[in-house]
Design a protein around this motif. Structure first.
Motif, PDB file in Angstrom:
ATOM      1  N   ASN A 115      31.588  13.444  41.391  1.00 40.14           N
ATOM      2  CA  ASN A 115      32.652  14.105  40.490  1.00 40.14           C
ATOM      3  C   ASN A 115      33.073  13.078  39.587  1.00 40.14           C
ATOM      4  O   ASN A 115      34.016  13.790  38.677  1.00 40.14           O
ATOM      5  CB  ASN A 115      33.835  14.262  41.661  1.00 40.14           C
ATOM      6  CG  ASN A 115      33.471  14.962  42.836  1.00 40.14           C
ATOM      7  OD1 ASN A 115      32.888  16.088  42.578  1.00 40.14           O
ATOM      8  ND2 ASN A 115      33.864  14.636  43.760  1.00 40.14           N
ATOM      9  N   HIS A 116      32.726  12.092  39.226  1.00 36.23           N
ATOM     10  CA  HIS A 116      33.141  11.329  38.186  1.00 36.23           C
ATOM     11  C   HIS A 116      31.950  10.582  37.629  1.00 36.23           C
ATOM     12  O   HIS A 116      31.041  10.090  38.271  1.00 36.23           O
ATOM     13  CB  HIS A 116      34.113  10.243  38.809  1.00 36.23           C
ATOM     14  CG  HIS A 116      34.209   8.973  37.566  1.00 36.23           C
ATOM     15  ND1 HIS A 116      35.436   9.292  36.433  1.00 36.23           N
ATOM     16  CD2 HIS A 116      34.268   7.560  37.399  1.00 36.23           C
ATOM     17  CE1 HIS A 116      35.355   8.187  35.650  1.00 36.23           C
ATOM     18  NE2 HIS A 116      34.470   7.263  36.477  1.00 36.23           N
ATOM     19  N   VAL A 169      20.427  13.390  31.034  1.00 34.18           N
ATOM     20  CA  VAL A 169      18.811  14.007  30.912  1.00 34.18           C
ATOM     21  C   VAL A 169      19.062  15.398  31.047  1.00 34.18           C
ATOM     22  O   VAL A 169      18.486  16.387  30.418  1.00 34.18           O
ATOM     23  CB  VAL A 169      18.197  13.383  31.858  1.00 34.18           C
ATOM     24  CG1 VAL A 169      16.600  14.099  31.787  1.00 34.18           C
ATOM     25  CG2 VAL A 169      17.777  11.987  31.568  1.00 34.18           C
ATOM     26  N   ALA A 170      20.029  15.918  32.241  1.00 29.22           N
ATOM     27  CA  ALA A 170      20.199  17.501  32.515  1.00 29.22           C
ATOM     28  C   ALA A 170      20.888  17.851  31.203  1.00 29.22           C
ATOM     29  O   ALA A 170      20.510  19.216  31.011  1.00 29.22           O
ATOM     30  CB  ALA A 170      21.009  17.399  33.531  1.00 29.22           C
ATOM     31  N   LEU A 171      21.659  17.324  30.586  1.00 32.35           N
ATOM     32  CA  LEU A 171      22.245  17.976  29.480  1.00 32.35           C
ATOM     33  C   LEU A 171      21.332  18.256  28.505  1.00 32.35           C
ATOM     34  O   LEU A 171      21.462  19.385  27.718  1.00 32.35           O
ATOM     35  CB  LEU A 171      23.517  16.839  29.129  1.00 32.35           C
ATOM     36  CG  LEU A 171      24.382  17.441  27.983  1.00 32.35           C
ATOM     37  CD1 LEU A 171      25.318  18.593  28.445  1.00 32.35           C
ATOM     38  CD2 LEU A 171      25.114  16.385  27.077  1.00 32.35           C
ATOM     39  N   PHE A 172      20.464  17.196  28.051  1.00 32.14           N
ATOM     40  CA  PHE A 172      19.598  17.509  26.947  1.00 32.14           C
ATOM     41  C   PHE A 172      18.287  18.363  27.317  1.00 32.14           C
ATOM     42  O   PHE A 172      17.975  19.325  26.603  1.00 32.14           O
ATOM     43  CB  PHE A 172      18.812  16.241  26.585  1.00 32.14           C
ATOM     44  CG  PHE A 172      19.782  15.435  25.695  1.00 32.14           C
ATOM     45  CD1 PHE A 172      19.746  15.806  24.080  1.00 32.14           C
ATOM     46  CD2 PHE A 172      20.692  14.313  26.121  1.00 32.14           C
ATOM     47  CE1 PHE A 172      20.498  15.078  23.379  1.00 32.14           C
ATOM     48  CE2 PHE A 172      21.527  13.675  24.992  1.00 32.14           C
ATOM     49  CZ  PHE A 172      21.388  13.943  23.656  1.00 32.14           C
ATOM     50  N   PHE A 196      32.762  18.473  30.052  1.00 33.92           N
ATOM     51  CA  PHE A 196      32.716  19.926  30.456  1.00 33.92           C
ATOM     52  C   PHE A 196      31.863  20.366  31.541  1.00 33.92           C
ATOM     53  O   PHE A 196      32.057  21.052  32.313  1.00 33.92           O
ATOM     54  CB  PHE A 196      32.509  20.908  29.062  1.00 33.92           C
ATOM     55  CG  PHE A 196      32.329  22.189  29.321  1.00 33.92           C
ATOM     56  CD1 PHE A 196      33.563  22.968  29.384  1.00 33.92           C
ATOM     57  CD2 PHE A 196      31.232  23.009  29.316  1.00 33.92           C
ATOM     58  CE1 PHE A 196      33.494  24.411  29.366  1.00 33.92           C
ATOM     59  CE2 PHE A 196      31.226  24.245  29.847  1.00 33.92           C
ATOM     60  CZ  PHE A 196      32.369  24.928  29.680  1.00 33.92           C
ATOM     61  N   GLN A 197      30.620  19.824  31.412  1.00 33.01           N
ATOM     62  CA  GLN A 197      29.530  20.308  32.503  1.00 33.01           C
ATOM     63  C   GLN A 197      30.172  19.726  33.773  1.00 33.01           C
ATOM     64  O   GLN A 197      29.706  20.172  34.988  1.00 33.01           O
ATOM     65  CB  GLN A 197      28.330  19.700  32.107  1.00 33.01           C
ATOM     66  CG  GLN A 197      27.550  20.377  30.902  1.00 33.01           C
ATOM     67  CD  GLN A 197      27.421  21.814  30.693  1.00 33.01           C
ATOM     68  OE1 GLN A 197      27.500  22.387  31.742  1.00 33.01           O
ATOM     69  NE2 GLN A 197      27.483  22.522  29.585  1.00 33.01           N
ATOM     70  N   ALA A 204      30.387  12.786  24.902  1.00 33.33           N
ATOM     71  CA  ALA A 204      31.176  12.464  25.984  1.00 33.33           C
ATOM     72  C   ALA A 204      32.013  13.663  26.470  1.00 33.33           C
ATOM     73  O   ALA A 204      32.217  14.007  27.764  1.00 33.33           O
ATOM     74  CB  ALA A 204      32.304  11.555  25.674  1.00 33.33           C
ATOM     75  N   THR A 205      32.392  14.594  25.437  1.00 28.60           N
ATOM     76  CA  THR A 205      33.164  15.730  25.865  1.00 28.60           C
ATOM     77  C   THR A 205      32.068  16.848  26.476  1.00 28.60           C
ATOM     78  O   THR A 205      32.584  17.488  27.397  1.00 28.60           O
ATOM     79  CB  THR A 205      33.783  16.345  24.426  1.00 28.60           C
ATOM     80  OG1 THR A 205      34.519  15.386  23.837  1.00 28.60           O
ATOM     81  CG2 THR A 205      34.427  17.705  24.638  1.00 28.60           C
ATOM     82  N   GLY A 206      30.894  16.824  25.895  1.00 28.89           N
ATOM     83  CA  GLY A 206      30.063  17.820  26.446  1.00 28.89           C
ATOM     84  C   GLY A 206      29.678  17.385  28.237  1.00 28.89           C
ATOM     85  O   GLY A 206      29.776  18.440  28.783  1.00 28.89           O
TER      86      GLY A 206
END
Length: 813
Positions: free
Chosen positions: A491-492, A446-449, A465-466, A460-462
Motif C-alpha cells: 500500500n506504500h 517496471v509495471a508502470l513502463f 496514482f496507480q 512519482a505522481t504517476g
C-alpha cells in the motif's frame, strides 16, 4: 491439394543433402502447418523446433496442429512462449517464439535431440529471429554438422537468402484467388483515421463475406471499434455483423473469439494490427480494408531512445495484407490512399536489426563468446548502433570494458524482459537490505513502463496514482510481475528512492540543466515543455520523443548524493587534456563525471605528455571537422583513390573512405600529433605521410598500378588524373598529345571509366569523351576543321588514331 505438397519431395531431398535450405512460398501454400506436420508423420526428423515471430500465430498454429492429430497440446505438438510451456517427453514438433530459441541455444548450443530447426515467416526480419538464426548457424558449424536449418519466407528475396546462407532454394506457388483493388485518396494525411470507419461501412455494404481491417495499433483499433459499434446501433451496419478486435496483448479467449468461424448467416469485422498479415487464417474473410499504416520502433543512436512511430507499410506488407482476402475465394481490398501513392512505397520495410537498439543482440553475442562482426547476418547493424549498445551495456554492468559478459549480464538475459528493467530488478533486490522497500518500488515502476498506461510527467505522481487507483492494464502487468518474483502487493512505496531505481534502468538518461535545455549522461541533448512540473538541475528521464526526439515526456527529480551512495560505479574521475581555443594553449584538469556529465572539475598541474596532446587534438578535430586540417588537392585525391581501391578490390584494400578516416582519427593521425602545439601547426601538418602509412608496400604498389596519380601520355608528359567517388575519373590533356592513342586507357583493371577532356593549344576544352576511338572516327572531323583555321601552326592530322603525338608546333616537329 495444398501447393506445398507439389514441392514436398524436392524439399525433403534437399534437406537430406544440404545443411540449410531456403523455402520461398506465399501465404496459403501450407508451409506453416501442413509441411512441419508431414515431416514428423513421415519420420524424416525425430524432433523439430519451429520459430514463429508472433505469439498469436505460434499459439494458433500449435493448437491447430494438435487438433489435426486429435491430441492435446503438449503431446506430439508442443508450444513454448513467454509464460507458457506445453511440452513433454513425447513432443516432436515444438513451436517457439519470443526469444525462446535463443535461450535454448544459449543453454544448450548443441540443441541435443533436435535435428531440424524451422524459421517461419523469416521475411518479417524480426531481430529475435535473426539472432536465433545466426546462433543456429554457429551451432551448426561448431557442434552439429547433422543439424538441419530450414528458412521459410513468403515475400523476401529467396535468391538473396539462398546465396547469403549457402542454401539451395525451393520455391512453391501459393493458393491465391483473384483480388480486386479499390483505392481511396486521402485529402489530408493527418486525418487518415477518420476515413477508416466510413470505408469499412462502404466495403461491408458493397461486398459479401467478412472483413479484416488493418490498423497500426491498439489505440486506433479502439477508436474504430467505437465508431463501428455506433454505426451498428444506427443501422449503418447490419445487426448480424459481429465486431472484434485482434492484437497481440489480448487474452487467449478474446483472440480465439475473433478467429473462430461466424455462425451461419452472420458476418464479422475483425480490427487488427499487422499481427494478422501472415500465419493466421481467419475463416470467412474476403474483404480487406487496409489503412496502409503500421507502428514500428525507431531507435535514435544519439540519445538512446526508442520511439514508437506510425509509418506507411512497405509494398510487400500491403500485398501480404491484401492476400488475406483471397484465401478461400475471390476477394477485394480497399486501400486508403491513391494508387500512385501505393506505387511509390518502398518495396520492403527496413529490417528491425537496422533501426533498433541492439543491446540485447550484443549481450547475446558476448554470452555466446563471439562478436556481431563474426555472426552470419543478412544485414549488419551500423558501427554507431554497436557503439551505443556497448556504452549502455557498460553502464548496466552487463559487460566488461573488453566486451566480456559479466555474471550480472548473464542474469539479465535470463529475465526475459528489457535489459534495463532486468538490471533494475536484480540490483534493487540486492539493495533492499539498505533501502527498505526499493525492490517493490522497482517492480511497480517496471509495471508502470510495461503496461503502457499514462505515466504522468512526474513519475512519482504517476506511481502514486496507480497505487491508489490502478488502471486495468497496470494492475494486470503488476500481478504478473508480483507472481513471477514471488512478492505481494503493498500500500506504500518509498518514492524517496525513485531516483536510484530510475538510475538503475536509465543511467544514460540522467540529465543536467544546460542553458535552456538538458544534457544527458550519454551526451545527447533534451528539452522540457514549458509546463513541465520538475525544474531541478538534475533529472532522471524515463521517456523522450516528439518530432525532434528530444522532448522529455516524463521524469523524476534526481537526488545525486543518494544515487552516488547507492551506485558508486556510475561515477568516475577523469584526467582530461584539451586544447583551449580561447587562450590558445593546452589545459589539464581532473573531472568528476557521470557518463558524459561533468559534475565538478579542478585544475591539474602535471605536464602533458605527447600522447595526451595527440588525443586532445583528435578530440577537437572530431568536434570541429576537417576544416582544422590542410586538405590539399593531393590529399583529397589520395583519399578518393583509397576509397575507390576498396570499392573495386575490397579483399586487397581496407575501408578508408573520407568518413571512415574521420571516424577513426586515432588509428592513423594520432601518432603524428604528439609534437603539434598550436592550431597553426596543426593546419600545416602534411597528411599524405600518415595516409600513405595506412598501406603496406605491396598495397601502395598495387594502388599506383590500378589507380595511378598520373597518366603518362605518348609525348611523355605525366598528367594528373582527377578522381571522384561517384562517376568516371578525368584527364585534361592537349588533343595533340593524345594522337596515336586508338582507345581510351583503362583504370582499375577496366572497372573505372576515364573521361578525357581534350584541350586546344590554348588549353580550352574541345571535347570530353570516354570513347576515344569513337571520337577519332566521328566528331574529330568537325573539331579538325575549326582548329585548322584557328591554329594553323599546329598539327591536325586526318588520321589522329595513327598519327604521332606531339606538344610542338609543326615547324618544330
Amino acid at each position: 491439394m495444398l501447393p506445398i505438397e507439389s514441392v514436398y519431395q524436392t524439399l525433403v531431398s534437399r534437406l537430406s543433402q544440404h545443411e540449410r535450405v531456403v523455402l520461398q512460398a506465399p501465404p496459403g501454400a501450407g508451409k506453416s502447418t501442413w509441411l512441419p506436420l508431414q515431416l514428423i508423420k513421415d519420420n524424416h526428423f525425430k524432433r523439430i523446433i519451429m520459430l514463429e515471430p508472433r505469439r498469436l500465430a505460434a499459439r494458433n498454429i500449435a493448437s491447430f496442429l494438435a487438433d489435426c492429430l486429435d491430441e492435446p497440446l503438449g503431446h506430439t505438438i508442443g508450444l513454448r512462449i513467454r509464460g507458457e510451456n506445453f511440452t513433454s517427453q513425447h513432443t516432436r514438433l515444438e513451436i517457439v517464439t519470443e526469444g525462446m530459441l535463443t535461450r535454448m541455444l544459449q543453454d544448450d548450443p548443441e540443441l541435443d535431440g533436435v535435428d531440424l530447426v524451422i524459421f517461419d515467416e523469416f521475411h518479417e526480419r524480426s531481430i529475435q529471429a535473426e539472432t536465433a538464426l545466426a546462433l543456429s548457424f554457429e551451432a551448426q558449424m561448431a557442434y552439429r554438422d547433422d543439424l538441419k536449418l530450414l528458412i521459410m519466407s513468403a515475400t523476401l528475396d529467396g535468391e538473396r537468402l539462398s546465396c547469403h546462407f549457402d542454401a539451395p532454394l525451393v520455391q512453391s506457388e501459393g493458393r491465391q484467388f483473384p483480388i480486386a483493388e479499390h483505392y481511396t485518396s486521402v485529402k489530408n494525411e493527418a486525418d487518415w483515421l477518420a476515413q477508416i470507419a466510413p470505408l469499412t461501412i462502404q466495403a461491408m455494404a458493397g461486398q459479401s463475406g467478412s472483413a479484416l481491417v488493418f490498423l497500426p495499433g491498439v489505440k486506433e483499433i479502439k477508436a474504430i471499434e467505437s465508431e463501428l459499434i455506433a454505426a451498428k446501433n444506427t443501422g449503418s451496419i447490419a445487426q448480424d455483423t459481429a465486431i472484434y478486435a485482434l492484437f497481440g496483448k489480448q487474452d487467449k479467449k478474446t483472440q480465439q473469439a475473433a478467429l473462430k468461424p461466424c455462425s451461419e448467416g452472420q458476418r464479422k469485422i475483425v480490427l487488427t494490427t499487422n499481427v494478422a498479415e501472415t500465419s493466421l487464417t481467419i475463416d470467412g474473410i474476403r474483404i480487406v480494408v487496409d489503412s496502409g499504416k503500421e507502428k514500428i520502433t525507431q531507435y535514435n543512436v544519439k540519445n538512446g531512445i526508442s520511439q514508437l512511430l506510425t509509418v506507411n507499410v512497405a509494398k510487400s506488407s500491403a500485398i501480404q495484407r491484401a492476400g488475406r482476402a483471397g484465401r478461400i475465394e475471390a476477394g477485394v481490398v480497399y486501400r486508403l490512399g491513391s494508387k500512385e501513392h501505393f506505387e511509390r512505397r518502398a518495396s520492403h520495410a527496413i529490417p528491425e536489426i537496422l533501426r533498433s537498439d541492439i543491446s540485447q543482440l550484443v549481450l547475446e553475442c558476448a554470452n555466446w563468446g563471439t562478436s556481431i562482426d563474426d555472426l552470419v547476418l543478412l544485414d549488419k547493424p551500423s558501427p554507431k548502433q554497436i557503439d551505443a549498445a556497448n556504452s549502455l551495456l557498460l553502464m548496466l554492468e552487463a559487460i566488461t570494458a573488453d566486451g566480456k559478459i559479466t555474471s550480472l549480464g548473464q542474469q539479465m538475459l535470463s529475465y526475459g524482459t528489457e535489459l534495463r528493467f532486468a538490471h533494475m530488478l536484480i540490483k534493487a533486490k540486492q539493495l533492499e537490505a539498505d533501502y527498505t522497500g526499493i525492490y517493490h518500488l522497482a517492480v511497480y515502476l517496471v509495471a508502470l513502463f510495461t503496461s503502457q498506461v499514462n505515466r504522468s510527467k512526474d513519475l512519482a505522481t504517476g506511481l502514486n496514482f496507480q497505487l491508489k487507483s490502478p488502471q486495468p492494464n497496470f494492475d494486470k502487468e503488476l500481478r504478473l510481475w508480483l507472481k513471477r518474483l514471488k512478492l505481494t502487493a503493498v500500500n506504500h512505496l518509498p518514492l524517496e528512492y525513485l531516483s536510484i531505481v530510475m538510475a538503475l534502468a536509465f543511467p544514460d538518461r540522467i540529465a543536467q540543466k544546460r542553458g535552456n535545455g538538458l544534457r544527458l549522461a550519454n551526451g545527447a541533448g533534451a528539452t522540457l515543455y514549458d509546463d513541465f512540473p520538475i525544474y531541478d538541475d538534475l533529472l532522471c528521464i524515463g521517456d523522450m520523443g516528439g518530432a525532434t526526439g528530444q522532448h522529455v515526456f516524463n521524469a523524476c527529480k534526481c537526488d545525486l548524493a543518494q544515487v552516488e551512495r547507492a551506485l558508486p560505479y556510475l561515477f568516475e574521475n577523469k584526467d582530461v587534456a584539451q586544447f583551449d581555443e580561447n587562450v590558445g594553449r593546452f589545459i589539464a584538469e581532473t573531472q568528476y563525471c557521470l557518463g558524459q556529465l561533468i559534475l565538478s572539475r579542478k585544475p591539474s598541474n602535471k605536464a602533458l605528455s605527447g600522447d595526451e596532446k595527440a588525443a586532445a587534438w583528435c578530440h577537437i578535430i572530431a568536434r570541429k571537422g576537417w576544416q582544422l586540417l590542410d586538405l590539399t588537392f593531393d590529399v583529397e585525391q589520395y583519399i578518393v583513390r583509397l576509397t575507390l581501391a576498396h570499392q573495386f578490390l575490397p579483399n586487397a584494400f581496407p575501408q578508408l573512405s573520407k568518413q571512415h578516416l574521420f571516424d577513426h582519427l586515432d588509428t592513423w593521425l594520432l601518432p603524428y600529433l604528439n609534437e603539434v602545439n598550436s592550431l597553426a601547426a596543426l593546419k600545416k601538418l602534411d597528411l599524405l605521410a600518415p595516409l600513405k602509412g595506412l598501406l603496406d608496400w605491396q598495397q601502395q604498389t598495387l594502388l599506383d598500378e590500378l589507380l595511378p596519380e598520373r597518366l603518362v601520355v605518348p609525348t611523355g608528359s605525366k598528367l594528373k588524373i582527377h578522381y571522384q567517388v561517384d562517376g568516371p575519373a578525368k584527364l585534361s590533356v592537349k588533343m595533340q598529345e593524345m594522337y596515336g592513342v586508338a582507345t581510351t586507357p583503362k583504370l582499375a583493371n577496366g572497372e573505372l571509366s576515364l573521361a578525357i577532356e581534350l584541350l586546344s593549344p590554348a588549353m580550352r576544352p574541345l571535347q570530353i569523351t570516354q570513347d576515344l576511338a569513337g571520337f577519332w572516327a566521328s566528331s574529330y572531323r568537325e573539331v579538325q576543321k575549326e582548329m585548322k583555321g584557328r591554329y594553323p601552326k599546329h598539327f591536325w592530322p586526318d588520321e589522329p588514331a595513327n598519327a604521332k603525338a606531339t606538344n610542338k608546333v609543326k615547324s618544330r616537329m
